[in-house]
Design an enzyme around this catalytic site. Sequence first.
Site, PDB file in Angstrom:
ATOM      1  CE  LYS A 133      95.349 -50.408  26.475  1.00  0.00           C
ATOM      2  NZ  LYS A 133      95.578 -51.210  24.978  1.00  0.00           N
TER       3      LYS A 133
ATOM      4  CB  ALA B 213      91.413 -56.065  23.363  1.00  0.00           C
TER       5      ALA B 213
ATOM      6  N   GLY C 252      93.766 -58.950  20.135  1.00  0.00           N
ATOM      7  CA  GLY C 252      94.046 -58.971  18.828  1.00  0.00           C
ATOM      8  C   GLY C 252      93.759 -60.408  18.256  1.00  0.00           C
TER       9      GLY C 252
END
Lengths: 266, 109
Positions: free
Chosen positions: A100, A187, A161
């Site tokens: 990634k 995300a 987050g």
Amino acid sequence: MDLLKIGTRSFSSRLIIGTGKYKSFAETRQAIDESGAEIVTVAIRRTNVGQHKSEENLLDFIDSNQITLLPNTAGCYTAEEAVRTLRLARELLDGHDLVKLEVLGDAQTLFPNVSETLVAAKQLVEDGFQVMVYTSDDPIIAKQLEDLGCVAIMPLASLIGSGMGILNPWNLGIIIENASVPVIVDAGVGTASDAVIAMELGCDAVLMNTAIAVAKNPCLMARAMKNAVKAGRDAFAAGRMPKKLYTASPSSPALGLLPQTPKKSG
Amino acid sequence: MLTLKSNLSAQNSGRQPTTRNPKIKRVDDRISHIKSSAITTSMITAKINGIREKVKAGTTISILINDLNIANRKIALEVNGEIIPRSQFDSRILEDGDQIEIVTAVGGG
């Protein structure tokens, strides 16, 4: 079988989870089990070189026969750092090539630096890596990354987050429409409904970490996410009904309705 | 053979080491260049994950990671920015001024 094909690999789970922010490695492992994820991300960091021989390591808690590790470049702000990190990851994981890539542009928002990401992606593909790439939800950049040979495009739904959910379904829709490699929301997912929405849009998978790890009960949330991704995928595959904006349509038949209650004639 | 322990563990906690292995001398960054040749000819200085350490001349990577208690760990290792494959751990001898980075996998998203 509805398989998720990424590069040369196939998976039956469409939920990819991160391993950060858990209270313990045991909890990490439980969450992985509950989520049904077959791919989990890990970060590459300096090892603690003064440790006891008995000190625990994350890799001892993940069965690499069952789970595909996805090393990331979290914390890298240049293409050079990202490429270096993934070359070390490949050495660490015995030649493992599925990675990634994320190159960050700003410590406050963790927004991707797409120009550095493009440079790194090109280099990594040339190096023989299979690159899953974190990027913004810009459809043009997404296409360029695909054209460079990335095996999955992973646009943000909102900031890393943040738990803010799917903020721009239209852009994600354009990226999905144009892509011939898997598109994976990476995300921003905060709760199960966000994962459902992503999958209903036609995303091939969802990658998340904080939404599970920071839930009051991470293992229960891992299960919720597993079910959400499945539900969203099934709904996408089933094809939703058209929306009717101003006219209702009864679900029960109009035929056979009871007549008006007869009135007793006095 | 060297046994590194607590002096290196301080790097992650930011604390000063509480015990020192007498065989390993930490060199103050400011004076290392002046003193390093004077201390002993059989020791060299290497930076391990950013911490300057004295190691015996002739130390191989295998010996180093054994002394660091990480020989049985999943690690990858760079010397001066170049990845050293595990197959070369026995033969690669550390040189004065080497910068060694040792990494592993940790939790992340």
